[in-house]
Design a protein around this motif. Structure first.
Motif, PDB file in Angstrom:
ATOM      1  N   ASP A 143     -53.519  47.805  74.682  1.00 23.73           N
ATOM      2  CA  ASP A 143     -54.791  48.510  74.831  1.00 23.73           C
ATOM      3  C   ASP A 143     -54.940  48.859  76.308  1.00 23.73           C
ATOM      4  OD1 ASP A 143     -57.246  49.594  74.254  1.00 23.73           O
ATOM      5  OD2 ASP A 143     -58.298  47.688  74.484  1.00 23.73           O
ATOM      6  N   CYS A 144     -54.489  50.045  76.684  1.00 21.88           N
ATOM      7  CA  CYS A 144     -54.466  50.449  78.088  1.00 21.88           C
ATOM      8  C   CYS A 144     -55.785  51.091  78.498  1.00 21.88           C
ATOM      9  CB  CYS A 144     -53.337  51.438  78.329  1.00 21.88           C
ATOM     10  SG  CYS A 144     -51.723  50.706  78.118  1.00 21.88           S
ATOM     11  N   THR A 145     -56.259  50.676  79.652  1.00 21.64           N
ATOM     12  CA  THR A 145     -57.432  51.281  80.266  1.00 21.64           C
ATOM     13  C   THR A 145     -57.015  51.811  81.626  1.00 21.64           C
ATOM     14  OG1 THR A 145     -58.099  49.204  81.294  1.00 21.64           O
ATOM     15  CG2 THR A 145     -58.987  49.663  79.099  1.00 21.64           C
ATOM     16  N   ALA A 146     -57.906  52.531  82.277  1.00 21.19           N
ATOM     17  CA  ALA A 146     -57.599  53.059  83.614  1.00 21.19           C
ATOM     18  C   ALA A 146     -57.358  51.912  84.594  1.00 21.19           C
ATOM     19  CB  ALA A 146     -58.742  53.945  84.090  1.00 21.19           C
ATOM     20  N   ALA A 161     -53.868  50.506  83.986  1.00 22.33           N
ATOM     21  CA  ALA A 161     -52.871  51.460  84.463  1.00 22.33           C
ATOM     22  C   ALA A 161     -52.772  51.409  85.984  1.00 22.33           C
ATOM     23  CB  ALA A 161     -53.218  52.863  83.993  1.00 22.33           C
ATOM     24  N   ALA A 162     -53.920  51.266  86.673  1.00 19.99           N
ATOM     25  CA  ALA A 162     -53.910  51.176  88.135  1.00 19.99           C
ATOM     26  C   ALA A 162     -53.227  49.893  88.598  1.00 19.99           C
ATOM     27  CB  ALA A 162     -55.338  51.242  88.666  1.00 19.99           C
ATOM     28  N   LYS A 163     -53.513  48.772  87.926  1.00 19.14           N
ATOM     29  CA  LYS A 163     -52.858  47.508  88.271  1.00 19.14           C
ATOM     30  C   LYS A 163     -51.354  47.597  88.052  1.00 19.14           C
ATOM     31  CE  LYS A 163     -56.665  44.326  87.340  1.00 19.14           C
ATOM     32  NZ  LYS A 163     -57.141  43.229  86.467  1.00 19.14           N
ATOM     33  N   ALA A 205     -49.488  50.319  88.121  1.00 22.28           N
ATOM     34  CA  ALA A 205     -48.896  51.191  89.147  1.00 22.28           C
ATOM     35  C   ALA A 205     -48.812  50.472  90.490  1.00 22.28           C
ATOM     36  CB  ALA A 205     -49.723  52.464  89.273  1.00 22.28           C
ATOM     37  N   THR A 206     -49.826  49.675  90.832  1.00 21.72           N
ATOM     38  CA  THR A 206     -49.809  48.917  92.083  1.00 21.72           C
ATOM     39  C   THR A 206     -48.693  47.881  92.068  1.00 21.72           C
ATOM     40  OG1 THR A 206     -52.195  49.202  92.271  1.00 21.72           O
ATOM     41  CG2 THR A 206     -51.202  47.488  93.620  1.00 21.72           C
ATOM     42  N   ALA A 207     -48.547  47.180  90.968  1.00 20.92           N
ATOM     43  CA  ALA A 207     -47.485  46.178  90.849  1.00 20.92           C
ATOM     44  C   ALA A 207     -46.114  46.837  90.912  1.00 20.92           C
ATOM     45  CB  ALA A 207     -47.634  45.393  89.558  1.00 20.92           C
ATOM     46  N   LYS A 208     -45.982  48.003  90.295  1.00 20.49           N
ATOM     47  CA  LYS A 208     -44.705  48.719  90.315  1.00 20.49           C
ATOM     48  C   LYS A 208     -44.356  49.141  91.736  1.00 20.49           C
ATOM     49  CE  LYS A 208     -41.496  51.258  88.150  1.00 20.49           C
ATOM     50  NZ  LYS A 208     -40.448  50.742  87.336  1.00 20.49           N
ATOM     51  N   ALA A 209     -45.362  49.558  92.515  1.00 17.29           N
ATOM     52  CA  ALA A 209     -45.118  50.004  93.885  1.00 17.29           C
ATOM     53  C   ALA A 209     -44.802  48.844  94.818  1.00 17.29           C
ATOM     54  CB  ALA A 209     -46.322  50.762  94.401  1.00 17.29           C
ATOM     55  N   THR A 210     -45.440  47.701  94.620  1.00 18.66           N
ATOM     56  CA  THR A 210     -45.236  46.584  95.538  1.00 18.66           C
ATOM     57  C   THR A 210     -44.078  45.692  95.136  1.00 18.66           C
ATOM     58  OG1 THR A 210     -46.899  45.297  94.351  1.00 18.66           O
ATOM     59  CG2 THR A 210     -47.635  46.524  96.284  1.00 18.66           C
ATOM     60  N   VAL A 211     -44.012  45.319  93.890  1.00 21.32           N
ATOM     61  CA  VAL A 211     -43.002  44.370  93.425  1.00 21.32           C
ATOM     62  C   VAL A 211     -41.776  45.078  92.858  1.00 21.32           C
ATOM     63  CG1 VAL A 211     -42.585  42.407  91.875  1.00 21.32           C
ATOM     64  CG2 VAL A 211     -44.819  42.721  92.901  1.00 21.32           C
ATOM     65  N   GLY A 212     -41.992  46.223  92.263  1.00 24.92           N
ATOM     66  CA  GLY A 212     -40.895  46.947  91.637  1.00 24.92           C
ATOM     67  C   GLY A 212     -40.888  46.830  90.128  1.00 24.92           C
ATOM     68  N   VAL A 213     -41.741  45.981  89.602  1.00 23.31           N
ATOM     69  CA  VAL A 213     -41.842  45.803  88.157  1.00 23.31           C
ATOM     70  C   VAL A 213     -43.308  45.955  87.774  1.00 23.31           C
ATOM     71  CG1 VAL A 213     -41.498  44.224  86.230  1.00 23.31           C
ATOM     72  CG2 VAL A 213     -39.903  44.218  88.144  1.00 23.31           C
ATOM     73  N   GLY A 214     -43.577  46.880  86.881  1.00 21.81           N
ATOM     74  CA  GLY A 214     -44.955  47.105  86.454  1.00 21.81           C
ATOM     75  C   GLY A 214     -45.139  46.725  85.005  1.00 21.81           C
ATOM     76  N   ARG A 235     -46.790  47.715  81.015  1.00 16.62           N
ATOM     77  CA  ARG A 235     -46.514  48.786  80.063  1.00 16.62           C
ATOM     78  C   ARG A 235     -47.573  49.870  80.073  1.00 16.62           C
ATOM     79  NH1 ARG A 235     -46.290  46.118  74.705  1.00 16.62           N
ATOM     80  NH2 ARG A 235     -47.940  44.935  75.669  1.00 16.62           N
ATOM     81  N   CYS A 236     -48.671  49.662  80.794  1.00 17.45           N
ATOM     82  CA  CYS A 236     -49.744  50.653  80.816  1.00 17.45           C
ATOM     83  C   CYS A 236     -49.496  51.665  81.928  1.00 17.45           C
ATOM     84  CB  CYS A 236     -51.090  49.964  81.027  1.00 17.45           C
ATOM     85  SG  CYS A 236     -51.608  48.990  79.615  1.00 17.45           S
ATOM     86  N   SER A 237     -49.270  52.890  81.527  1.00 15.43           N
ATOM     87  CA  SER A 237     -49.117  53.982  82.472  1.00 15.43           C
ATOM     88  C   SER A 237     -50.365  54.853  82.389  1.00 15.43           C
ATOM     89  CB  SER A 237     -47.873  54.800  82.121  1.00 15.43           C
ATOM     90  OG  SER A 237     -48.047  55.428  80.874  1.00 15.43           O
ATOM     91  N   PRO A 238     -50.563  55.738  83.357  1.00 12.43           N
ATOM     92  CA  PRO A 238     -51.716  56.643  83.252  1.00 12.43           C
ATOM     93  C   PRO A 238     -51.682  57.492  81.978  1.00 12.43           C
ATOM     94  CG  PRO A 238     -50.868  56.651  85.479  1.00 12.43           C
ATOM     95  CD  PRO A 238     -49.912  55.838  84.654  1.00 12.43           C
ATOM     96  N   ALA A 239     -50.506  57.877  81.557  1.00 13.21           N
ATOM     97  CA  ALA A 239     -50.396  58.673  80.321  1.00 13.21           C
ATOM     98  C   ALA A 239     -50.819  57.849  79.103  1.00 13.21           C
ATOM     99  CB  ALA A 239     -48.970  59.179  80.148  1.00 13.21           C
ATOM    100  N   GLU A 240     -50.401  56.579  79.044  1.00 11.35           N
ATOM    101  CA  GLU A 240     -50.776  55.715  77.928  1.00 11.35           C
ATOM    102  C   GLU A 240     -52.275  55.430  77.953  1.00 11.35           C
ATOM    103  OE1 GLU A 240     -50.434  53.600  74.493  1.00 11.35           O
ATOM    104  OE2 GLU A 240     -48.818  54.714  75.441  1.00 11.35           O
TER     105      GLU A 240
END
Length: 90
Positions: A28-31, A34-36, A38-47, A49-54
């Motif tokens: 159940d993705c919310t904005a 999705a922001a969390k 994306a932040t985790a993907k940018a800092t740690v490299g692993v995000g 399953r919630c993307s902005p599209a989802e």
């Protein structure tokens, strides 16, 4: 009696397994999620399953088809062949 008990336990285990997988398969993705992610993907490299599209799909209410539904409705070549055979037989 033992066979009946094993059958009941097997069906119970299958049912509980399905309940355990119900949430992870369709998050159940919310904005915010999705922001969390994306932040985790940018800092740690692993995000997550919630993307902005989802998140947008969940906000609008668009549901993805599962693998069974995708394969079930992709029979265009088979349907075309059946239609040709029906026309020839008429």
């Amino acid at each position: 009696m033992k066979r009946f008990a094993w059958t009941i336990m097997t069906f119970a285990a299958i049912g509980l397994g399905q309940l355990a997988l119900a949430g992870p398969l369709d998050p159940d993705c919310t904005a915010e999620k999705a922001a969390k992610s994306a932040t985790a993907k940018a800092t740690v490299g692993v995000g997550g399953r919630c993307s902005p599209a989802e998140a947008a799909k969940d906000a609008v209410g668009i549901e993805d088809k599962g693998p069974i539904e995708k394969h079930r409705h992709d029979d265009t070549a088979v349907d075309a062949t059946k239609n040709v055979v029906k026309k020839i037989n008429q």
